[in-house]
Design a protein around this motif. Sequence first.
Motif, PDB file in Angstrom:
ATOM      1  N   PRO A  57      19.561  44.359   8.182  1.00 22.24           N
ATOM      2  CA  PRO A  57      19.124  43.365   9.176  1.00 22.24           C
ATOM      3  C   PRO A  57      20.191  42.973  10.203  1.00 22.24           C
ATOM      4  O   PRO A  57      20.201  41.832  10.654  1.00 22.24           O
ATOM      5  N   ALA A 116      11.743  41.211   2.566  1.00 23.35           N
ATOM      6  CA  ALA A 116      12.134  39.857   2.969  1.00 23.35           C
ATOM      7  C   ALA A 116      13.426  39.859   3.789  1.00 23.35           C
ATOM      8  O   ALA A 116      13.589  39.046   4.696  1.00 23.35           O
ATOM      9  N   TRP A 117      14.351  40.785   3.522  1.00 23.66           N
ATOM     10  CA  TRP A 117      15.619  40.800   4.270  1.00 23.66           C
ATOM     11  C   TRP A 117      15.408  41.285   5.700  1.00 23.66           C
ATOM     12  O   TRP A 117      16.153  40.916   6.607  1.00 23.66           O
ATOM     13  N   LEU A 140      13.949  38.316   7.512  1.00 27.19           N
ATOM     14  CA  LEU A 140      15.044  37.380   7.804  1.00 27.19           C
ATOM     15  C   LEU A 140      15.811  37.805   9.056  1.00 27.19           C
ATOM     16  O   LEU A 140      16.085  36.984   9.940  1.00 27.19           O
ATOM     17  N   GLY A 141      16.142  39.084   9.148  1.00 33.05           N
ATOM     18  CA  GLY A 141      16.892  39.591  10.300  1.00 33.05           C
ATOM     19  C   GLY A 141      16.105  39.440  11.598  1.00 33.05           C
ATOM     20  O   GLY A 141      16.661  39.033  12.624  1.00 33.05           O
ATOM     21  N   LYS A 159       2.910  41.544   1.789  1.00 29.29           N
ATOM     22  CA  LYS A 159       3.266  41.255   0.408  1.00 29.29           C
ATOM     23  C   LYS A 159       2.800  42.408  -0.481  1.00 29.29           C
ATOM     24  O   LYS A 159       1.881  42.246  -1.287  1.00 29.29           O
ATOM     25  N   GLY A 194       5.101  43.862  -5.867  1.00 25.29           N
ATOM     26  CA  GLY A 194       6.504  43.657  -6.238  1.00 25.29           C
ATOM     27  C   GLY A 194       7.357  43.028  -5.145  1.00 25.29           C
ATOM     28  O   GLY A 194       8.558  42.852  -5.331  1.00 25.29           O
ATOM     29  N   LYS A 195       6.762  42.724  -3.995  1.00 23.26           N
ATOM     30  CA  LYS A 195       7.539  42.158  -2.897  1.00 23.26           C
ATOM     31  C   LYS A 195       7.304  40.653  -2.797  1.00 23.26           C
ATOM     32  O   LYS A 195       6.149  40.210  -2.831  1.00 23.26           O
ATOM     33  N   VAL A 196       8.376  39.905  -2.672  1.00 22.31           N
ATOM     34  CA  VAL A 196       8.250  38.450  -2.507  1.00 22.31           C
ATOM     35  C   VAL A 196       9.132  38.005  -1.352  1.00 22.31           C
ATOM     36  O   VAL A 196      10.087  38.682  -0.988  1.00 22.31           O
ATOM     37  N   LEU A 197       8.798  36.864  -0.800  1.00 19.21           N
ATOM     38  CA  LEU A 197       9.557  36.303   0.309  1.00 19.21           C
ATOM     39  C   LEU A 197      10.878  35.707  -0.166  1.00 19.21           C
ATOM     40  O   LEU A 197      11.006  35.301  -1.325  1.00 19.21           O
ATOM     41  N   TYR A 198      11.846  35.630   0.732  1.00 20.19           N
ATOM     42  CA  TYR A 198      13.128  34.985   0.467  1.00 20.19           C
ATOM     43  C   TYR A 198      12.990  33.508   0.837  1.00 20.19           C
ATOM     44  O   TYR A 198      12.751  33.184   2.008  1.00 20.19           O
ATOM     45  N   PRO A 199      13.125  32.605  -0.141  1.00 20.34           N
ATOM     46  CA  PRO A 199      12.922  31.181   0.159  1.00 20.34           C
ATOM     47  C   PRO A 199      13.943  30.629   1.156  1.00 20.34           C
ATOM     48  O   PRO A 199      13.751  29.541   1.682  1.00 20.34           O
ATOM     49  N   GLY A 200      15.011  31.385   1.450  1.00 22.16           N
ATOM     50  CA  GLY A 200      16.011  30.922   2.407  1.00 22.16           C
ATOM     51  C   GLY A 200      15.633  31.175   3.861  1.00 22.16           C
ATOM     52  O   GLY A 200      16.310  30.704   4.763  1.00 22.16           O
ATOM     53  N   GLY A 201      14.554  31.921   4.078  1.00 22.95           N
ATOM     54  CA  GLY A 201      14.122  32.208   5.449  1.00 22.95           C
ATOM     55  C   GLY A 201      13.047  31.232   5.904  1.00 22.95           C
ATOM     56  O   GLY A 201      12.568  30.403   5.134  1.00 22.95           O
TER      57      GLY A 201
END
Lengths: 222, 222
Positions: free
Chosen positions: A150, A176-177, A180-181, A193, A196-203
């Motif tokens: 990213p 998710a990365w 984010l980028g 989604k 097996g893919k989940v979001l990054y709660p930091g974004g």
Amino acid sequence: MKKPRLIVFDVNETLLDLSAMKSAINTAAGEPGAFENWFRTLLQFAMAESLSGPYRDFGEIGKHTLEMTFQNLGKDLHREEADQLLGHISALPPHPEVPAALKKLKESGYRMVTLTNGGLRTHKQQMQHARLEEYFDVFYSVEAVKKFKPHPETYNYVLQSEGYKPSETMLVAAHAWDILGAQRAGCKTGFLKREGKVLYPGGIYPDMVTETLDALVYQLTT
Amino acid sequence: MKKPRLIVFDVNETLLDLSAMKSAINTAAGEPGAFENWFRTLLQFAMAESLSGPYRDFGEIGKHTLEMTFQNLGKDLHREEADQLLGHISALPPHPEVPAALKKLKESGYRMVTLTNGGLRTHKQQMQHARLEEYFDVFYSVEAVKKFKPHPETYNYVLQSEGYKPSETMLVAAHAWDILGAQRAGCKTGFLKREGKVLYPGGIYPDMVTETLDALVYQLTT
């Protein structure tokens, strides 16, 4: 949300289905988590390479990290076997809903391009094999900027080449990365989604989140 | 090899044993691979954060990625449980051979410092709890430069603070991506081949490779 005008698609896992490659690697390694370990290690070292110094081709990092995955399991990996397993990447099928969803999006007038961490030559083979070529205006690979996603330069490269503002652009990805980028480059985002893919709660929460591409295209075309 | 004068130690997994934390996370998640998935995702997002934009505390990324790991397994993770699981990081024991090996190295006159991706406050708690404080001249955290390893600024920060040349410095770590970053900053490297750790074939072969710290210290002191 004001609709975007340019849609940028990530490729592996987002448009293309890696299940066959996953089975092949897991079978060869004799370990059900081998593919997942390899793919995470590949992404980790792609990012580590771009954080720490010069650029290296994604395919080469793929080979090095597959070797690591097998070594970690105490298994030999011969060069021919590595080439055969990694060769799957050029011949992946699209996820089942993808062709019709891309067709619908194209017909509704969006400009559509790809942006992949993979090399451009491999990427073009992928699109040809998956019969997705006709839906895209341009194929972009990060090798043009010698940084992996990213890193902001990768998204800026597409924005500048295309002449669209970040706010007019949506990145669609299953990672998710990557989301984010793109958010940090100012783009709108659509998260697929996939299993097996989940979001990054930091974004920031993406503009669209769906399980399949057709559900996302439905939102973009109605 | 001409011996280095300054030894820079990575901390988690290199000096400290994460086994208890691993068991706790795997038990709470009900999945034997949960810790490994979490730790890889944590490193992935630490790198993604440093590639794409502003700095965020390692502990915060740890919490976000633990949430992702549980979500992926379809498990709830309550805030108290997350805090309890992540709290292990401040109270890890050293790997069994570490205290005596550090003592021997110290007695032979090397200057010894740490450099961790973790925050400095947590890192100091770790060293105090593991009773390793006395062996080090300075504790360094990447939070001072707001980039995570393997970004070159992290290694350069230690080199500049210490006033040693890269060629006089050896990074000791159990992570191949950390070794890669230190090599690119011009440092000598010592790789601890801890359980499950393998080298990245894309890097230069390290100056020293051993399974435990005492074997590496033996080479540095004879």
